[in-house]
Design a protein around this motif. Structure first.
Motif, mmCIF file in Angstrom:
data_model
loop_
_atom_site.group_PDB
_atom_site.id
_atom_site.type_symbol
_atom_site.label_atom_id
_atom_site.label_comp_id
_atom_site.label_asym_id
_atom_site.label_seq_id
_atom_site.Cartn_x
_atom_site.Cartn_y
_atom_site.Cartn_z
ATOM 1 N N HIS A 187 24.973 -19.106 51.469
ATOM 2 C CA HIS A 187 23.749 -19.251 50.718
ATOM 3 C C HIS A 187 23.670 -20.435 49.904
ATOM 4 O O HIS A 187 24.696 -20.173 48.851
ATOM 5 C CB HIS A 187 23.474 -17.856 50.341
ATOM 6 C CG HIS A 187 21.983 -17.947 49.605
ATOM 7 N ND1 HIS A 187 20.943 -18.269 50.132
ATOM 8 C CD2 HIS A 187 21.663 -17.949 48.180
ATOM 9 C CE1 HIS A 187 19.914 -18.200 49.507
ATOM 10 N NE2 HIS A 187 20.195 -18.077 48.189
ATOM 11 N N SER B 75 27.944 -18.241 57.250
ATOM 12 C CA SER B 75 27.032 -18.817 56.527
ATOM 13 C C SER B 75 27.033 -18.802 54.873
ATOM 14 O O SER B 75 27.512 -17.859 54.614
ATOM 15 C CB SER B 75 25.544 -18.021 56.765
ATOM 16 O OG SER B 75 24.640 -18.336 56.012
ATOM 17 N N GLU C 128 24.058 -23.439 55.463
ATOM 18 C CA GLU C 128 23.508 -22.037 55.655
ATOM 19 C C GLU C 128 23.389 -21.337 57.040
ATOM 20 O O GLU C 128 23.423 -20.370 57.469
ATOM 21 C CB GLU C 128 21.867 -21.748 55.096
ATOM 22 C CG GLU C 128 21.903 -22.022 53.744
ATOM 23 C CD GLU C 128 20.659 -21.812 53.055
ATOM 24 O OE1 GLU C 128 20.774 -21.334 51.819
ATOM 25 O OE2 GLU C 128 19.573 -22.097 53.580
#
Ligand SMILES: [Zn+2]
Ligand SMILES: [Zn+2]
Length: 666
Positions: A421, A419, A405
């Motif tokens: 998730h 990033s 993340e």
């Protein structure tokens, strides 16, 4: 027992059990290190005109009349002691290599003539530019030379030195010798003074048979396309350099870290043999050699293995159970009765094409879920593309969640800077069911600290997904910068933890992301554990720490976040994260060093329990008119009474005032 006698027994440790060897080394070393760090005077005279000043590194001090020449300068704290040492002026400084612990105080030595290794000169003169351009090495990092222990800001130099140069400083001849290994451009300086040849050898050697750390030796082996697979590759250079230094018969060796050695031949011979033993041990199990056999492209050209050591016999190929499918790159998948897919690893563009094709042909309906074995780009870089198209849920071991993340908070190899998730962070031993398949999640830090394993049970067969931790039959500790630890103490550890888990679970098959399936073999796992136990004893003898992992883990002290963006004038918050690999609790303190114009608000200290990571919170306010779009902060650390200098750094990027508000900083 003195240091030499103690280390001379180094090879004997291999016959001891690991715990015996560790406690023996710890007891003996604690005496030595405490005398080194506390009771010894800061200045030690070696001959009439030559001495050593103990800064972050040993600083060579050569004197003639009122003039002084230094070899390396650490953080230049010698300036504070100059009066007491009767140093009137520092005329000249010779640096053995570019690492920040050698030269962080170089800019404070006003008026001194600065000489550096020619092949590393740009890392002094263009350090500011090095950091401005550093994203190209920080993202998708597969090369480690130069290592990023580079000065935070440029310094001017006066002369570039080369192998074979002879300096005549105030009538004292100083011979310059190339001694690559610790860095590619490392130089040693042979000072001919008072009838003796005194060799200042940088980080070539720490003490008899020892080096300060192992990770700087990460370098491609001959023929390899990149440093990533070359664990200990620079040992080849180091062995040559040891011979070169020995052949010139110095009377003494002065290392950057460690004690002055008055029996160089013994010290160097022992180091040569201990390094060879360690490398033979590594190469008995190195997964890059399996890659080579299986045709993975890590070689530009073929070259024989650098040390002639056999590996285990390969196990015969096995078939996959019909419910597990191997596809392109590092990926594999299972399919449910409703034709939806659970994908394991999702790294290359080709996996996106392969999935789209399967959907296009009607073979699968979509990608329901993705599990990632570890954070490396070749296993995760297409996750965002696939999830955007198919709405897939991402399952990740909890130890990997943050690096996926917040990747730019880390400085790690093969880092994918975007990033990802995480929908479901998996706990150790967590069981979950997916459409008729039963899965159990495990932390599996074999190849890297941020790595997971997954047991899949279906139709009477148990397959363990090992990611990159195994090949046939080798382990994935190919790169020191991945942080793979030796031993089995504490919460966090490397391949031994993985092997013991497999012995407990006894799956039918092990599935390696790059290499496919192999049959579980208790015999091979036990043989591997035996080799790792010997490796730990060898590394404990090679490295001057009470736990070898201090010399194996380049990020045991690190800044978190590693990179962050702020507005000029804004406060920066960060943590010094310190992993105490020792069996004993240790005190640590950290100071933040910032460029001119910054206002440093805090430093801190902490006691860190054995085998645990501690954090010290730090804060500073950035200037309102920074001179460059990026600046670098330094973390200067003390740990268990050792002064480590600017051992870590953090990168701060400035946002334009008209852009959106910055992300949170800690
Ligand atoms: Zn160094
Ligand atoms: Zn991989």
């Amino acid at each position: 027992m003195n240091r030499r006698d103690f280390v001379a027994q180094g090879s004997a440790f291999i016959g001891l059990s690991r715990n015996d060897a560790k406690s023996f080394v710890r007891d003996t070393l604690s005496n030595i290190t405490s005398s080194y760090t506390t009771t010894k005077p800061r200045f030690e005279s070696i001959t009439e005109h030559v001495g050593v000043y103990r800064d972050v590194v040993n600083v060579g001090v050569v004197r003639s009349g009122s003039k002084t020449l230094l070899i390396d300068s650490g953080d230049s704290s010698i300036l504070q002691d100059a009066k007491h040492l009767h140093i009137e002026s520092i005329d000249r400084v010779l640096y053995t290599h570019y690492h920040r612990d050698q030269c962080s105080g170089a800019s404070r030595l006003k008026g001194a003539h600065i000489d550096v290794p020619a092949t590393e000169a740009k890392l002094f003169t263009n350090a500011t530019e090095f950091w401005l351009e550093a994203d190209v090495i920080l993202d998708h990092r597969y090369d480690f030379r130069p290592e990023i222990m580079v000065l935070r800001e440029s310094v001017a130099i006066d002369r570039e030195l080369r192998d074979g140069d002879i300096l005549h400083w105030e009538g004292i001849p100083i011979r310059v010798m190339a001694t690559p290994g610790h860095t590619d451009g490392s130089l040693s300086y042979f000072v001919e003074a008072d009838g003796k040849s005194i060799a200042f050898t940088g980080d070539l050697i720490y003490g008899p048979g020892q080096i300060w750390e192992f990770y700087s030796l990460q370098k491609r082996f001959p023929g390899m396309d990149g440093d990533y697979w070359g664990i200990g590759g620079a040992v080849l250079d180091l062995l040559d350099s040891i011979k070169v230094v020995g052949a010139h018969n110095p009377a003494m060796l002065v290392p950057s870290h460690g004690e002055v050695m008055r029996n160089p031949e013994n010290a160097l011979t022992l180091l040569h043999s201990q390094l060879e033993q360690v490398m033979q041990n590594y190469l008995t199990l190195s997964a890059w050699r399996v890659s080579k056999r299986n045709g993975v492209q890590i070689f530009k050209e073929d070259a024989p293995p650098p040390f002639d050591v056999p590996m285990f016999e390969q196990l015969a190929p096995v078939d996959l159970p019909k419910w597990l499918h191997r596809t392109v790159g590092t990926s594999s998948y299972i399919v449910a009765e409703d034709n939806s897919m659970f994908l394991f690893d999702c790294g290359f563009n080709s996996i996106v094409e392969a999935v789209n094709e399967l959907v296009g042909s009607g073979e699968i309906s979509g990608v329901d879920a993705i599990w990632a074995s570890h954070y490396h780009d070749d296993h995760i870089s297409s996750i965002n593309t696939v999830r955007r198209r198919y709405g897939s849920k991402v399952y990740v071991q909890r130890e990997m969640q943050d690096i996926l993340e917040n990747p730019t908070a880390y400085c790690m190899p093969c880092l994918f800077p975007e990033s990802i998730h995480v929908d479901h962070a998996l706990a150790e031993g967590e069981q979950f069911h997916w459409k008729g398949y039963e899965m159990t999640a495990y932390y599996f830090p074999g190849q890297t600290l941020y790595h997971a394993g997954l047991l899949i049970e279906h139709d009477g067969t148990r397959v363990f997904m090992t990611g990159d931790a195994f090949g046939n039959w080798a382990i994935g500790d190919v790169c020191s910068y991945n942080r793979n630890f030796i031993g089995e103490d504490g919460e966090t550890h490397g391949s031994e933890r993985c092997l013991r888990l497999l012995l407990k679970l006894k799956p039918d098959l092990l599935y390696a992301a790059h290499w496919g399936p192999i049959r579980f073999s208790q015999k091979y796992i036990e043989k591997t554990l035996d080799i790792l136990r010997k490796r730990e004893a060898m590394l404990t003898a090679l490295l001057p720490w009470d736990d070898a992992n201090f010399g194996l883990d380049p990020y045991w002290i690190r800044a978190y976040p590693y990179r962050q963006s702020i507005f000029p004038g804004q406060k920066v918050l960060l943590e010094a994260r310190i992993y105490n690999h020792s069996d004993a609790a240790c005190g640590a303190s950290v100071e933040l060093c910032a460029p001119q114009g910054w206002q440093v608000e805090s430093s801190g200290s902490i006691t860190i329990p054995a085998h645990a990571e501690g954090a010290i919170r730090l804060a500073a306010i950035a200037p309102t008119n920074p001179p460059t779009r990026r600046q670098v902060l330094g973390l200067t650390a003390h740990f268990c009474k050792r002064r480590l200098g600017e051992i870590a750094e953090a990168i701060v990027d400035y946002r334009q005032p008209d852009t959106a508000s910055p992300p949170s900083t800690a």
